[in-house]
Design a protein around this motif. Structure first.
Motif, short mmCIF file in Angstrom:
data_model
loop_
_atom_site.label_atom_id
_atom_site.label_comp_id
_atom_site.label_asym_id
_atom_site.label_seq_id
_atom_site.Cartn_x
_atom_site.Cartn_y
_atom_site.Cartn_z
N UNK A 65 0.81 -1.23 0.00
CA UNK A 65 0.00 0.00 0.00
C UNK A 65 0.83 1.28 0.00
N UNK A 66 1.96 1.27 0.70
CA UNK A 66 2.79 2.48 0.75
C UNK A 66 3.47 2.76 -0.59
N UNK A 67 4.02 1.73 -1.23
CA UNK A 67 4.65 1.95 -2.52
C UNK A 67 3.61 2.29 -3.58
N UNK A 68 2.40 1.71 -3.46
CA UNK A 68 1.33 2.04 -4.41
C UNK A 68 0.94 3.51 -4.31
N UNK A 69 0.85 4.03 -3.09
CA UNK A 69 0.51 5.44 -2.92
C UNK A 69 1.60 6.34 -3.49
N UNK A 70 2.86 6.00 -3.22
CA UNK A 70 3.97 6.78 -3.75
C UNK A 70 3.95 6.81 -5.28
N UNK A 71 3.79 5.64 -5.87
CA UNK A 71 3.77 5.56 -7.34
C UNK A 71 2.59 6.33 -7.91
N UNK A 72 1.44 6.21 -7.26
CA UNK A 72 0.25 6.92 -7.74
C UNK A 72 0.48 8.43 -7.76
N UNK A 73 1.15 8.94 -6.73
CA UNK A 73 1.42 10.38 -6.68
C UNK A 73 2.35 10.80 -7.82
N UNK A 74 3.40 10.02 -8.06
CA UNK A 74 4.30 10.34 -9.17
C UNK A 74 3.57 10.29 -10.50
N UNK A 75 2.71 9.28 -10.67
CA UNK A 75 1.93 9.17 -11.91
C UNK A 75 1.03 10.40 -12.09
N UNK A 76 0.38 10.83 -11.04
CA UNK A 76 -0.47 12.02 -11.11
C UNK A 76 0.34 13.24 -11.54
N UNK A 77 1.51 13.39 -10.95
CA UNK A 77 2.33 14.57 -11.21
C UNK A 77 2.96 14.54 -12.59
N UNK A 78 3.31 13.35 -13.08
CA UNK A 78 3.95 13.23 -14.38
C UNK A 78 2.96 13.06 -15.53
N UNK A 79 1.69 12.79 -15.21
CA UNK A 79 0.74 12.50 -16.28
C UNK A 79 0.95 11.12 -16.87
N UNK A 80 1.36 10.17 -16.03
CA UNK A 80 1.67 8.81 -16.47
C UNK A 80 0.51 7.87 -16.19
N UNK A 81 0.49 6.75 -16.91
CA UNK A 81 -0.59 5.77 -16.75
C UNK A 81 -0.34 4.81 -15.58
N UNK A 82 0.89 4.32 -15.48
CA UNK A 82 1.23 3.37 -14.43
C UNK A 82 2.69 3.56 -14.03
N UNK A 83 3.11 2.84 -12.99
CA UNK A 83 4.49 2.94 -12.56
C UNK A 83 4.88 1.81 -11.63
N UNK A 84 6.16 1.76 -11.32
CA UNK A 84 6.68 0.78 -10.37
C UNK A 84 7.82 1.44 -9.60
N UNK A 85 7.88 1.18 -8.29
CA UNK A 85 8.87 1.80 -7.41
C UNK A 85 9.98 0.82 -7.07
N UNK A 86 11.20 1.33 -7.01
CA UNK A 86 12.39 0.50 -6.84
C UNK A 86 13.19 0.92 -5.61
N UNK A 87 14.09 0.03 -5.18
CA UNK A 87 14.91 0.30 -4.01
C UNK A 87 15.89 1.45 -4.24
N UNK A 88 16.38 1.60 -5.47
CA UNK A 88 17.29 2.68 -5.84
C UNK A 88 17.00 3.07 -7.28
N UNK A 89 17.54 4.22 -7.70
CA UNK A 89 17.33 4.62 -9.09
C UNK A 89 18.09 3.70 -10.04
N UNK A 90 19.25 3.18 -9.63
CA UNK A 90 19.98 2.30 -10.54
C UNK A 90 19.27 0.96 -10.72
N UNK A 91 18.54 0.51 -9.69
CA UNK A 91 17.71 -0.68 -9.91
C UNK A 91 16.56 -0.35 -10.85
#
Length: 393
Positions: A65-91
């Motif tokens: 639920x926490x990663x889903x909320x974070x991804x949803x916020x980024x999607x809203x801000x970027x105008x994106x359809x979906x997303x996935x959150x990772x441990x680091x940017x290089x991952x």
């Protein structure tokens, strides 16, 4: 992973008001879900969930639920359809490319990219027969000549790290569309508040959430958002390889997004004043900041970005030794490879973040021996300037 609901409010409101469903306790602030797994109502619920017939949490390596909320916020801000959150940017970077590329595929990338990403392209992906061709910032006209029958991805950062150059995202988007390429943009320096690459034709946007999104140097995180079909491939790859963001870090980052707009505006205000100070200093050869009129792509930056960002690059007279001496003279600012912190940070890329590149490759990326990168923080701007001033003496 979470589906996008079209934003009806301003980006500042969505960053605050996009939240997971409240529990029976009716909490105002979203809770922290520290759980590795989830239970099922019965055998049929369990079967349907694993068959992807239901969108629900199964295991926190898949979603939480926490990663889903974070991804949803980024999607809203970027105008994106979906997303996935990772441990680091290089991952996030590795998983995005590994999920979308096959052996024998080819990447066209800007030369000016994060050092670890360039190492991935040069040293790791070739093990799977995946090759990369580079174009320089001032060689946009060469891009189409680099495209091969096996080219699948066009990749860029804007503003670039660490030289703070600006790429024409709309032009790159048009080239990607013409040649049926996947256009991916690293939007770390700008954040979704200052720039939304999807508006200019990007299919996917990658962020280092460790930087301005967290904004306080506390946690690591990365995220890829964009086209739903492409994200599904990235999700399936990541679900089985395990680079997922932890629930605690996701909770921190989701809370951080609530203050992102107000923080970033102050970062940008400080950065512009510092760039103006450095531009008039006799020990400085040049300054690169997108909203300085002297920046080579100033008009393009104003077209693509709301403000100029928090990163200022400048070249000290005297080369690599002068750069090291400058860092040794700093008193208030931090010496760190991080950026996007409340605390201002100075870095000498030639001897640190990009030291493993050859001198030739560093120069191609816009990194001279005397180049200094300042990640401008939220301290009083006069205090930051005073420290830079005494270190330049």
């Amino acid at each position: 992973m979470h589906n996008k609901t079209r934003a009806k409010n301003h980006i500042e409101t969505e960053a605050i008001r996009t939240q997971i469903e409240r529990t029976q306790f009716l909490e105002h602030s979203n809770p922290l879900y520290l759980t590795s797994s989830y239970i099922f109502e019965d055998a049929e619920d369990m079967r349907a969930s694993f068959a992807d017939e239901k969108e629900r949490n199964i295991y926190s390596r898949y979603s939480n639920p926490n990663s889903s909320e974070f991804v949803e916020k980024i999607c809203q801000m970027e105008g994106a359809e979906r997303g996935y959150a990772f441990a680091t940017v290089m991952s996030a970077v590795f998983s995005t490319f590994a999920a979308l590329l096959d052996s024998g595929d080819h990447i066209v990338s800007c030369q000016s990219i994060f050092g670890s990403t360039q190492t991935l392209f040069n040293n790791i992906l070739p093990k799977w027969n995946i090759s990369t061709s580079y174009f320089r910032i001032n060689e946009i006209e060469r891009i189409e000549s680099l495209i091969q029958p096996n080219t699948k991805i066009l990749y860029a950062e804007s503003p670039t790290n660490p030289a703070v150059d600006i790429l024409d995202l709309e032009l790159l988007g048009d080239i990607a569309k013409k040649h049926n390429l996947i256009f991916i943009v690293d939007n770390c320096f700008a954040t979704p508040y200052l720039q939304q690459p999807i508006k200019f034709g990007a299919h996917l946007v990658i962020h280092s959430a460790t930087k301005l999104i967290d904004g306080q140097g506390r946690v690591l995180g990365g995220v890829t958002v964009g086209n739903a079909e492409l994200i599904q491939k990235i999700y399936l790859f990541s679900r089985n390889t395990g680079p997922a963001l932890s629930p605690f870090n996701a909770w921190i980052l989701s809370k951080s997004l609530e203050t992102l707009p107000v923080r970033v505006e102050k970062h940008c205000d400080n950065a512009l004043k510092i760039a103006e100070f450095l531009e008039n200093h006799d020990k400085v050869n040049f300054v690169k900041y997108p909203f300085l009129k002297s920046h080579p792509q100033h008009e393009l930056a104003k077209k693509q970005m709301k403000f100029g960002g928090s990163i200022v690059a400048f070249e000290i007279k005297g080369g690599i030794d002068a750069g090291r001496n400058f860092l040794n003279s700093i008193k208030l600012l931090s010496l760190s490879a991080n950026l996007g912190d409340t605390r201002s940070i100075v870095t000498h890329p030639a001897s640190t973040t990009h030291a493993k590149l050859s001198e030739e490759d560093r120069l191609k990326t816009g990194i001279s021996g005397g180049l200094i990168r300042v990640s401008v923080g939220l301290e009083h701007v006069e205090d930051i300037i005073n420290d830079l001033k005494q270190a330049l003496k």
